[in-house]
Scaffold this motif. Sequence first.
Motif, PDB file in Angstrom:
ATOM      1  N   VAL A 258      51.257  50.556  34.048  1.00  0.00           N
ATOM      2  CA  VAL A 258      50.499  49.991  35.330  1.00  0.00           C
ATOM      3  C   VAL A 258      48.806  50.088  33.955  1.00  0.00           C
ATOM      4  N   LEU A 259      48.930  51.246  33.265  1.00  0.00           N
ATOM      5  CA  LEU A 259      47.459  51.104  32.989  1.00  0.00           C
ATOM      6  C   LEU A 259      47.428  50.258  31.791  1.00  0.00           C
ATOM      7  N   THR A 260      48.906  49.996  30.756  1.00  0.00           N
ATOM      8  CA  THR A 260      48.657  48.741  29.799  1.00  0.00           C
ATOM      9  C   THR A 260      48.408  47.775  30.629  1.00  0.00           C
ATOM     10  N   GLU A 268      40.638  40.356  30.791  1.00  0.00           N
ATOM     11  CA  GLU A 268      40.594  38.954  30.910  1.00  0.00           C
ATOM     12  C   GLU A 268      40.131  38.499  32.090  1.00  0.00           C
ATOM     13  N   GLY A 269      39.399  39.773  32.255  1.00  0.00           N
ATOM     14  CA  GLY A 269      39.312  38.694  33.852  1.00  0.00           C
ATOM     15  C   GLY A 269      37.873  39.516  34.225  1.00  0.00           C
ATOM     16  N   VAL A 270      37.092  38.629  34.990  1.00  0.00           N
ATOM     17  CA  VAL A 270      34.984  39.447  34.998  1.00  0.00           C
ATOM     18  C   VAL A 270      35.264  40.723  36.820  1.00  0.00           C
ATOM     19  N   LYS A 271      35.685  39.291  37.614  1.00  0.00           N
ATOM     20  CA  LYS A 271      35.623  39.458  39.521  1.00  0.00           C
ATOM     21  C   LYS A 271      36.599  39.667  39.395  1.00  0.00           C
ATOM     22  N   GLU A 272      36.799  40.729  40.614  1.00  0.00           N
ATOM     23  CA  GLU A 272      37.763  40.997  41.297  1.00  0.00           C
ATOM     24  C   GLU A 272      38.515  40.027  41.702  1.00  0.00           C
ATOM     25  N   GLU A 273      38.612  38.998  42.569  1.00  0.00           N
ATOM     26  CA  GLU A 273      39.757  37.769  42.635  1.00  0.00           C
ATOM     27  C   GLU A 273      40.295  37.514  41.669  1.00  0.00           C
ATOM     28  N   ASP A 274      39.238  37.681  40.844  1.00  0.00           N
ATOM     29  CA  ASP A 274      40.352  36.735  39.258  1.00  0.00           C
ATOM     30  C   ASP A 274      41.403  37.702  39.029  1.00  0.00           C
ATOM     31  N   ARG A 275      40.703  38.707  38.474  1.00  0.00           N
ATOM     32  CA  ARG A 275      41.142  40.494  38.131  1.00  0.00           C
ATOM     33  C   ARG A 275      42.942  40.461  39.150  1.00  0.00           C
ATOM     34  N   LYS A 276      42.771  40.301  40.193  1.00  0.00           N
ATOM     35  CA  LYS A 276      44.486  40.348  41.171  1.00  0.00           C
ATOM     36  C   LYS A 276      44.937  38.667  40.343  1.00  0.00           C
ATOM     37  N   LYS A 277      45.141  37.830  40.750  1.00  0.00           N
ATOM     38  CA  LYS A 277      45.207  36.489  40.199  1.00  0.00           C
ATOM     39  C   LYS A 277      46.047  36.732  38.560  1.00  0.00           C
ATOM     40  N   ILE A 278      45.130  37.087  37.881  1.00  0.00           N
ATOM     41  CA  ILE A 278      45.787  37.756  36.684  1.00  0.00           C
ATOM     42  C   ILE A 278      46.433  38.660  36.305  1.00  0.00           C
ATOM     43  N   ALA A 279      46.884  39.951  37.204  1.00  0.00           N
ATOM     44  CA  ALA A 279      47.838  40.309  37.157  1.00  0.00           C
ATOM     45  C   ALA A 279      49.219  40.357  37.787  1.00  0.00           C
ATOM     46  N   GLN A 280      49.178  39.193  39.119  1.00  0.00           N
ATOM     47  CA  GLN A 280      49.858  38.500  38.626  1.00  0.00           C
ATOM     48  C   GLN A 280      50.731  37.753  38.139  1.00  0.00           C
ATOM     49  N   VAL A 281      49.728  36.687  37.514  1.00  0.00           N
ATOM     50  CA  VAL A 281      50.021  36.388  36.471  1.00  0.00           C
ATOM     51  C   VAL A 281      51.107  36.469  35.653  1.00  0.00           C
ATOM     52  N   PHE A 282      50.232  37.545  34.903  1.00  0.00           N
ATOM     53  CA  PHE A 282      51.389  38.839  34.095  1.00  0.00           C
ATOM     54  C   PHE A 282      52.506  39.547  34.715  1.00  0.00           C
ATOM     55  N   PHE A 283      52.553  39.842  36.219  1.00  0.00           N
ATOM     56  CA  PHE A 283      54.058  39.774  36.689  1.00  0.00           C
ATOM     57  C   PHE A 283      54.818  38.909  37.029  1.00  0.00           C
ATOM     58  N   ASN A 284      54.761  37.061  36.558  1.00  0.00           N
ATOM     59  CA  ASN A 284      55.520  36.315  37.374  1.00  0.00           C
ATOM     60  C   ASN A 284      55.563  36.200  35.841  1.00  0.00           C
ATOM     61  N   ARG A 285      55.069  36.450  34.717  1.00  0.00           N
ATOM     62  CA  ARG A 285      54.870  36.054  33.327  1.00  0.00           C
ATOM     63  C   ARG A 285      56.473  37.128  32.937  1.00  0.00           C
ATOM     64  N   ILE A 286      56.308  38.189  33.311  1.00  0.00           N
ATOM     65  CA  ILE A 286      57.143  39.120  32.831  1.00  0.00           C
ATOM     66  C   ILE A 286      59.052  38.922  33.671  1.00  0.00           C
ATOM     67  N   VAL A 344      46.024  45.832  39.588  1.00  0.00           N
ATOM     68  CA  VAL A 344      47.125  45.513  39.136  1.00  0.00           C
ATOM     69  C   VAL A 344      48.454  46.147  40.080  1.00  0.00           C
ATOM     70  N   LEU A 345      47.762  46.793  40.794  1.00  0.00           N
ATOM     71  CA  LEU A 345      49.207  47.458  41.862  1.00  0.00           C
ATOM     72  C   LEU A 345      48.521  46.802  43.335  1.00  0.00           C
ATOM     73  N   ASN A 346      47.596  45.609  43.272  1.00  0.00           N
ATOM     74  CA  ASN A 346      47.513  44.701  44.251  1.00  0.00           C
ATOM     75  C   ASN A 346      47.064  43.362  43.994  1.00  0.00           C
ATOM     76  N   PRO A 347      47.923  42.968  43.641  1.00  0.00           N
ATOM     77  CA  PRO A 347      47.656  41.783  43.169  1.00  0.00           C
ATOM     78  C   PRO A 347      47.833  40.870  44.685  1.00  0.00           C
TER      79      PRO A 347
END
Length: 390
Positions: A258-260, A268-286, A344-347
């Motif tokens: 989670v912390l990683t 990678e992101g500044v706005k909360e909405e962008d951060r949630k999308k970016i988190a999901q991108v990482f999950f998609n790639r994993i 990360v926990l609510n992407p």
Amino acid sequence: MEQSETEDSVTPQKDGDKTKKRTRKKEDRIVGRIVLIVASVLLLVIAIFGFTFYKYVTDGLEPLNKKDSKLVQVHIPEDSSNKRISNILEESKVIKSGLVFNYYAKFKNLTDFQAGYYQMSPDMTLDEIGALLREGGTAEPTQLADGKVTIPEGFDIDKIGDAIEKNTNFKKDQFIELMKNQEFFDTMNQKYPELLGSAGEAEGVRYRLEGYLFPATYDYYKDAKIEDFVEQMIAKTSSVIEPFIPMAHAKGMTIQQVLTLASLVEKEGVKEEDRKKIAQVFFNRISANMPLQSDISILYALGEHKELVTYQDLEVDSPYNLYKNTGYGPGPLDSPSEQAINAVLNPTDNNYLYFVADISTGNVYFAETYEQHQEYVEKYVNNTETEKSE
């Protein structure tokens, strides 16, 4: 005779009209000058008022006294409005203007200030004071500290060491040595097993406590040991993480994972909405067994703070190189904020595999295909760099 009389009677009338016209013109000129003078005075008054107000606001945004770090105890009662809090801060002599702080808080959308006792100093910035008020104070007055240390969001162990040396009597070398001390980590792991358990099992990490020193403002006491000071940060991380633990377990994630991801999302992101999308991108790639390909990991692997990552940098031999290695990597790369952890926990659910940020605007553009991603890179990154070089 009659004609002559007529001419004589007309001439005085014409002369009178001319006199009236000259008088009116003269009056018009006088009126025009008066209007011009009044308008000039009004413009001058407006300019002076505008400059004075601008100076008042800009001065109010600055610390009260950048050279005065002496702490004072400030009490914020329950149910205090932002306006009341602003007045208390001004009355306590820790800010220049309560009015400016009140509007600053509204502009920054800071509406969750908490009651309690706080230790503040006149050299603190409005950002630092705002962050402190959001963290929450103590229920009772506490012994005045000898100083404050603010750890900004996204700082890694190296930068935290710099901040500690700058604001305390501790040396950065002392701090780094403690970060490498397995015995100290084991002691902390015994105290905070839910937080540090997965960190203790991680392999290939540079510092086991990277990511576990929460970004916040901490009290510093001259008679305290550096171990005690560092434990404040670990305890803060534990209190922030605790509500998220059930969500992490539900996702089948360790706190280390989670912390990683949060440490990457933080940068990678500044706005909360962008951060949630970016988190999901990482999950998609994993899920697709693709490397995360974050420049943040390359910079950490290199141990450098630089603006431009080169193709040669992408070849760095390190477990932190997330261009070459798949999965989460060894561990966190900086200290993420609560917002990044929550992202990360609510992407936000999506099918994106790529994203790129326009550094000139901060906007983030997401793509499902590599071709679309390259178009965004060319449009929002390469073109920007060309314009800058020109």
